[in-house]
Design a protein around this motif. Structure first.
Motif, PDB file in Angstrom:
ATOM      1  N   MET A 146      -6.150 -22.653 -42.357  1.00  0.00           N
ATOM      2  CA  MET A 146      -6.834 -21.781 -43.321  1.00  0.00           C
ATOM      3  C   MET A 146      -5.977 -20.558 -43.590  1.00  0.00           C
ATOM      4  SD  MET A 146     -10.515 -19.894 -42.883  1.00  0.00           S
ATOM      5  CE  MET A 146     -11.128 -18.786 -44.130  1.00  0.00           C
ATOM      6  N   ILE A 147      -5.807 -20.225 -44.877  1.00  0.00           N
ATOM      7  CA  ILE A 147      -5.008 -19.057 -45.270  1.00  0.00           C
ATOM      8  C   ILE A 147      -5.896 -18.094 -46.054  1.00  0.00           C
ATOM      9  CG2 ILE A 147      -2.971 -18.241 -46.504  1.00  0.00           C
ATOM     10  CD1 ILE A 147      -1.817 -21.059 -46.267  1.00  0.00           C
ATOM     11  N   ILE A 148      -5.885 -16.846 -45.620  1.00  0.00           N
ATOM     12  CA  ILE A 148      -6.639 -15.792 -46.296  1.00  0.00           C
ATOM     13  C   ILE A 148      -5.647 -14.771 -46.830  1.00  0.00           C
ATOM     14  CG2 ILE A 148      -8.350 -13.963 -46.040  1.00  0.00           C
ATOM     15  CD1 ILE A 148      -9.340 -15.531 -43.525  1.00  0.00           C
ATOM     16  N   ALA A 149      -5.719 -14.470 -48.117  1.00  0.00           N
ATOM     17  CA  ALA A 149      -4.929 -13.380 -48.686  1.00  0.00           C
ATOM     18  C   ALA A 149      -5.805 -12.126 -48.705  1.00  0.00           C
ATOM     19  CB  ALA A 149      -4.465 -13.726 -50.096  1.00  0.00           C
ATOM     20  N   GLN A 150      -5.285 -11.043 -48.173  1.00  0.00           N
ATOM     21  CA  GLN A 150      -6.013  -9.769 -48.204  1.00  0.00           C
ATOM     22  C   GLN A 150      -5.321  -8.815 -49.163  1.00  0.00           C
ATOM     23  OE1 GLN A 150      -6.535  -7.770 -44.435  1.00  0.00           O
ATOM     24  NE2 GLN A 150      -7.585  -6.021 -45.365  1.00  0.00           N
ATOM     25  N   ILE A 151      -6.082  -8.332 -50.136  1.00  0.00           N
ATOM     26  CA  ILE A 151      -5.601  -7.366 -51.118  1.00  0.00           C
ATOM     27  C   ILE A 151      -6.466  -6.125 -51.000  1.00  0.00           C
ATOM     28  CG2 ILE A 151      -5.255  -6.924 -53.588  1.00  0.00           C
ATOM     29  CD1 ILE A 151      -4.937  -9.912 -54.013  1.00  0.00           C
ATOM     30  N   THR A 152      -5.832  -4.961 -50.940  1.00  0.00           N
ATOM     31  CA  THR A 152      -6.645  -3.780 -50.702  1.00  0.00           C
ATOM     32  C   THR A 152      -6.136  -2.568 -51.463  1.00  0.00           C
ATOM     33  OG1 THR A 152      -7.808  -2.579 -48.937  1.00  0.00           O
ATOM     34  CG2 THR A 152      -5.427  -2.873 -48.655  1.00  0.00           C
ATOM     35  N   ASP A 153      -7.050  -1.628 -51.665  1.00  0.00           N
ATOM     36  CA  ASP A 153      -6.755  -0.312 -52.232  1.00  0.00           C
ATOM     37  C   ASP A 153      -6.038  -0.414 -53.569  1.00  0.00           C
ATOM     38  OD1 ASP A 153      -7.569   1.835 -50.055  1.00  0.00           O
ATOM     39  OD2 ASP A 153      -6.822   0.056 -49.031  1.00  0.00           O
ATOM     40  N   LEU A 154      -6.775  -0.987 -54.537  1.00  0.00           N
ATOM     41  CA  LEU A 154      -6.244  -1.215 -55.878  1.00  0.00           C
ATOM     42  C   LEU A 154      -6.218   0.081 -56.692  1.00  0.00           C
ATOM     43  CD1 LEU A 154      -7.405  -3.949 -54.722  1.00  0.00           C
ATOM     44  CD2 LEU A 154      -8.053  -4.507 -57.046  1.00  0.00           C
ATOM     45  N   HIS A 155      -7.283   0.861 -56.589  1.00  0.00           N
ATOM     46  CA  HIS A 155      -7.406   2.168 -57.270  1.00  0.00           C
ATOM     47  C   HIS A 155      -7.167   2.068 -58.780  1.00  0.00           C
ATOM     48  CE1 HIS A 155      -7.923   4.725 -53.701  1.00  0.00           C
ATOM     49  NE2 HIS A 155      -7.127   3.858 -53.093  1.00  0.00           N
ATOM     50  N   VAL A 156      -7.689   1.027 -59.378  1.00  0.00           N
ATOM     51  CA  VAL A 156      -7.515   0.854 -60.825  1.00  0.00           C
ATOM     52  C   VAL A 156      -8.389   1.855 -61.571  1.00  0.00           C
ATOM     53  CG1 VAL A 156      -7.932  -0.726 -62.752  1.00  0.00           C
ATOM     54  CG2 VAL A 156      -6.836  -1.555 -60.651  1.00  0.00           C
ATOM     55  N   GLN A 186      -1.457  -8.988 -47.433  1.00  0.00           N
ATOM     56  CA  GLN A 186      -1.315  -9.657 -46.144  1.00  0.00           C
ATOM     57  C   GLN A 186      -1.886 -11.057 -46.229  1.00  0.00           C
ATOM     58  OE1 GLN A 186      -2.794  -6.928 -43.085  1.00  0.00           O
ATOM     59  NE2 GLN A 186      -0.677  -6.348 -42.694  1.00  0.00           N
ATOM     60  N   LEU A 187      -1.263 -11.940 -45.466  1.00  0.00           N
ATOM     61  CA  LEU A 187      -1.695 -13.328 -45.371  1.00  0.00           C
ATOM     62  C   LEU A 187      -2.107 -13.592 -43.934  1.00  0.00           C
ATOM     63  CD1 LEU A 187       1.120 -15.012 -47.481  1.00  0.00           C
ATOM     64  CD2 LEU A 187      -1.215 -14.479 -48.220  1.00  0.00           C
ATOM     65  N   HIS A 188      -3.355 -13.974 -43.753  1.00  0.00           N
ATOM     66  CA  HIS A 188      -3.899 -14.263 -42.428  1.00  0.00           C
ATOM     67  C   HIS A 188      -4.016 -15.778 -42.271  1.00  0.00           C
ATOM     68  CE1 HIS A 188      -4.850 -10.023 -42.246  1.00  0.00           C
ATOM     69  NE2 HIS A 188      -5.627 -10.131 -43.314  1.00  0.00           N
ATOM     70  N   PHE A 189      -3.486 -16.290 -41.184  1.00  0.00           N
ATOM     71  CA  PHE A 189      -3.493 -17.723 -40.911  1.00  0.00           C
ATOM     72  C   PHE A 189      -4.405 -18.013 -39.716  1.00  0.00           C
ATOM     73  CE2 PHE A 189       0.352 -16.876 -43.178  1.00  0.00           C
ATOM     74  CZ  PHE A 189       0.622 -18.012 -43.933  1.00  0.00           C
ATOM     75  N   TRP A 190      -5.315 -18.958 -39.918  1.00  0.00           N
ATOM     76  CA  TRP A 190      -6.173 -19.399 -38.819  1.00  0.00           C
ATOM     77  C   TRP A 190      -5.981 -20.896 -38.641  1.00  0.00           C
ATOM     78  CZ3 TRP A 190      -8.643 -17.566 -34.818  1.00  0.00           C
ATOM     79  CH2 TRP A 190      -9.538 -18.401 -34.145  1.00  0.00           C
ATOM     80  N   ALA A 191      -5.521 -21.296 -37.437  1.00  0.00           N
ATOM     81  CA  ALA A 191      -5.287 -22.705 -37.139  1.00  0.00           C
ATOM     82  C   ALA A 191      -6.379 -23.189 -36.189  1.00  0.00           C
ATOM     83  CB  ALA A 191      -3.911 -22.895 -36.513  1.00  0.00           C
ATOM     84  N   GLU A 192      -7.176 -24.132 -36.661  1.00  0.00           N
ATOM     85  CA  GLU A 192      -8.273 -24.649 -35.828  1.00  0.00           C
ATOM     86  C   GLU A 192      -7.761 -25.313 -34.566  1.00  0.00           C
ATOM     87  OE1 GLU A 192     -11.898 -26.344 -37.940  1.00  0.00           O
ATOM     88  OE2 GLU A 192     -10.303 -26.662 -39.414  1.00  0.00           O
ATOM     89  N   ASP A 193      -6.544 -25.882 -34.635  1.00  0.00           N
ATOM     90  CA  ASP A 193      -6.011 -26.573 -33.470  1.00  0.00           C
ATOM     91  C   ASP A 193      -5.276 -25.617 -32.531  1.00  0.00           C
ATOM     92  OD1 ASP A 193      -3.956 -26.077 -35.240  1.00  0.00           O
ATOM     93  OD2 ASP A 193      -2.935 -27.988 -34.897  1.00  0.00           O
ATOM     94  N   ARG A 194      -5.181 -24.334 -32.887  1.00  0.00           N
ATOM     95  CA  ARG A 194      -4.532 -23.355 -32.015  1.00  0.00           C
ATOM     96  C   ARG A 194      -5.402 -22.100 -31.888  1.00  0.00           C
ATOM     97  NH1 ARG A 194      -0.418 -24.912 -35.347  1.00  0.00           N
ATOM     98  NH2 ARG A 194      -0.386 -22.886 -36.408  1.00  0.00           N
ATOM     99  N   PRO A 195      -6.654 -22.233 -31.510  1.00  0.00           N
ATOM    100  CA  PRO A 195      -7.523 -21.048 -31.442  1.00  0.00           C
ATOM    101  C   PRO A 195      -7.052 -20.030 -30.419  1.00  0.00           C
ATOM    102  CG  PRO A 195      -8.584 -22.925 -30.392  1.00  0.00           C
ATOM    103  CD  PRO A 195      -7.366 -23.452 -31.081  1.00  0.00           C
ATOM    104  N   GLU A 196      -6.309 -20.494 -29.411  1.00  0.00           N
ATOM    105  CA  GLU A 196      -5.826 -19.563 -28.394  1.00  0.00           C
ATOM    106  C   GLU A 196      -4.805 -18.576 -28.955  1.00  0.00           C
ATOM    107  OE1 GLU A 196      -2.856 -22.730 -28.757  1.00  0.00           O
ATOM    108  OE2 GLU A 196      -5.045 -22.746 -28.578  1.00  0.00           O
ATOM    109  N   GLN A 197      -4.196 -18.916 -30.098  1.00  0.00           N
ATOM    110  CA  GLN A 197      -3.217 -18.015 -30.716  1.00  0.00           C
ATOM    111  C   GLN A 197      -3.900 -16.890 -31.481  1.00  0.00           C
ATOM    112  OE1 GLN A 197       0.606 -19.499 -32.477  1.00  0.00           O
ATOM    113  NE2 GLN A 197      -0.336 -18.861 -34.408  1.00  0.00           N
ATOM    114  N   GLY A 198      -5.144 -17.121 -31.866  1.00  0.00           N
ATOM    115  CA  GLY A 198      -5.863 -16.106 -32.623  1.00  0.00           C
ATOM    116  C   GLY A 198      -5.420 -16.069 -34.071  1.00  0.00           C
ATOM    117  N   LEU A 199      -5.731 -14.976 -34.725  1.00  0.00           N
ATOM    118  CA  LEU A 199      -5.403 -14.809 -36.138  1.00  0.00           C
ATOM    119  C   LEU A 199      -3.968 -14.347 -36.273  1.00  0.00           C
ATOM    120  CD1 LEU A 199      -6.903 -15.010 -38.909  1.00  0.00           C
ATOM    121  CD2 LEU A 199      -7.141 -12.522 -38.773  1.00  0.00           C
TER     122      LEU A 199
END
Length: 288
Positions: free
Chosen positions: A1-11, A250-263
């Motif tokens: 699973m890949i999550i893209a985080q976008i923040t503080d746009l201030h448009v 930022q790109l956050h990666f979550w691997a279901e088969d490696r939960p011990e690694q965390g985010l």
């Protein structure tokens, strides 16, 4: 699973420059182009606050226009520059809260459960987690104790060391106490997190810099702004200052088969910059 985080746009409305200097609308357009170029594409995008600069409906209308090419599910939480009702009205799917005092909700459809937590104290720069919000968070975490969970919120619960950002408090009793974070209720949050073991991390915006730490045993991440960064000035009398370091998501990666690694989190820079530069050894020889 890949999550893209976008923040503080201030448009700002009518593409006005933020602070009279920063073309935040174009910066967001560049961020959208960057995200859409990623291969593989993220599974979803989290916008962690300060979507607009003044919380105006006109600002959110421009943001919606810029985000129109995105074909990836995305979600938003408010930051201190936002206004809840205007944000909800403009983005009913991205802020799936129809009514209530707070814009917070849970995303259940992915391997990593996501809790969007509202830290807005509307009209103020500081953040606030009142008893009602902390109780709601505790209930949501208790509902699925075995499911790995990421908490996304705007205000970090930590002291970053950048005094003018940490000093955005204006909280009764805090005064000029440099040991108090700009998030009222931070210690209450720590107590809630300590009662639950499934938390993969807390990710935030607000500070306009990539910052990471372990806070009360929980990984805390702050993403950089896509528009402009805060100067990393750690002097006690350091002034409020911004600079134009390379924007990033930022790109956050979550691997279901490696939960011990965390985010796993990567910072992904937007645009083209000089380099890469060659490296030389102590004798001046090129290292290839």
């Amino acid at each position: 699973m890949i999550i893209a985080q976008i923040t503080d746009l201030h448009v700002r409305a009518e593409r006005k420059l933020a602070y009279g200097q920063v073309d935040t609308a174009t910066a967001l357009e560049n961020a959208v182009t960057h995200v859409l170029s990623l291969d593989p594409a993220p599974d979803l995008i989290l916008f962690s606050g300060d979507i607009g600069d003044e919380g105006l409906a006109e600002e959110y209308a421009l943001v919606a226009e810029i985000l129109a090419p995105i074909n990836i599910p995305y979600f938003m939480i408010p930051g201190n520059h936002d206004r809840r009702e205007n944000l909800r009205a403009a983005f009913p799917l991205a802020v799936p809260v129809k009514a209530g005092a707070f814009s917070q909700y849970v995303i259940e459809d992915y391997p990593l459960r996501i809790i969007a937590l509202d830290t807005l104290d509307e009209g103020y720069g500081h953040g606030r987690l009142c008893a009602a919000r902390l109780a709601w968070l505790d209930q949501q975490l208790a509902a699925k104790p075995a499911t790995p969970t990421l908490i996304v919120m705007h205000h970090p619960p930590i002291i970053t060391g950048i005094v003018h950002m940490d000093a955005l408090r204006l909280l009764p009793g805090n005064g000029d106490d440099a040991s108090a974070p700009g998030l009222e209720g931070a210690q209450g949050l720590a107590a809630v997190l300590a009662a639950h073991q499934q938390i993969a991390g807390v990710t935030c915006g607000h500070s306009h810099r990539p910052i990471h730490c372990l806070w009360h045993g929980v990984p805390v991440n702050i993403a950089p702004s896509v528009a402009h960064q805060v100067v990393a000035d750690f002097r006690a009398d350091g002034p409020a200052a911004f600079n134009m370091e390379p924007p990033a998501i930022q790109l956050h990666f979550w691997a279901e088969d490696r939960p011990e690694q965390g985010l796993l989190t990567h910072t992904s820079y937007i645009g083209q910059f000089a380099g890469p530069y060659p490296f030389f050894d102590a004798q001046g020889r090129l290292i290839t």
